[in-house]
Design a protein around this motif. Sequence first.
Motif, PDB file in Angstrom:
ATOM      1  N   CYS A 104      -4.702  -2.832  -3.497  1.00 47.23           N
ATOM      2  CA  CYS A 104      -3.772  -3.731  -2.828  1.00 47.23           C
ATOM      3  C   CYS A 104      -4.501  -4.834  -2.066  1.00 47.23           C
ATOM      4  O   CYS A 104      -4.046  -5.972  -2.028  1.00 47.23           O
ATOM      5  CB  CYS A 104      -2.851  -2.957  -1.884  1.00 47.23           C
ATOM      6  N   ILE A 118       0.840  -1.199   0.000  1.00 49.45           N
ATOM      7  CA  ILE A 118       0.000   0.000   0.000  1.00 49.45           C
ATOM      8  C   ILE A 118       0.876   1.250   0.000  1.00 49.45           C
ATOM      9  O   ILE A 118       0.612   2.211  -0.728  1.00 49.45           O
ATOM     10  CB  ILE A 118      -0.969  -0.005   1.208  1.00 49.45           C
ATOM     11  N   VAL A 120      -5.299   1.530  -1.383  1.00 50.20           N
ATOM     12  CA  VAL A 120      -5.675   0.550  -0.354  1.00 50.20           C
ATOM     13  C   VAL A 120      -6.596  -0.505  -0.950  1.00 50.20           C
ATOM     14  O   VAL A 120      -6.390  -1.714  -0.753  1.00 50.20           O
ATOM     15  CB  VAL A 120      -6.359   1.256   0.841  1.00 50.20           C
TER      16      VAL A 120
END
Length: 175
Positions: free
Chosen positions: A171, A122, A168
């Motif tokens: 990932c 991230i 975010v």
Amino acid sequence: MKIVNFLSAAAMPMIIILIILYGIKEKKKVFDLFLEGAKDGMKIVVELFPTLLGIFLAIGLLRNSGILDCIIQIISPITNLLKIPNQILPLAMLRPISGSASMGVAVDIMQKYGVDSMIGKITSTIMGSTETTFYTIAIYTSCIKVKKIRFVLAAALLADLAGMITSVIICKIMS
């Protein structure tokens, strides 16, 4: 691999030679043009120096004052609801302000959690998908003497937020 190393080492000298040859072909005074460009560059540096000094001072105060930790504590309930890891919040807060500060935070995060961990991935994705918004806007607008930047700033910060949230989500999907 040797060819790639050779090409990367020869790239800058070749560009310089091409510029000189083009200047000779066009019958331009290459060195005089170079000096004129260097003078213009120095004028820009002198004009940008107060802006850069102010930005670096603000970053130092932000990092050392503890305000960053207070802001992270305030927004952590929201980020917990959105399942955004708290470990990346310092990076998310500093990335729009400073490239070097965010790089330092990113390196710290990766050393602590590992580059192949979810937090490391991230962090890498955020570093690649966001910009040092305040720095970039300050530099560009001070060069062309723009004073009203609120709409540019709002759009750029929304783009940074979108980049961070998307980092975010992607990932987490990819793992």
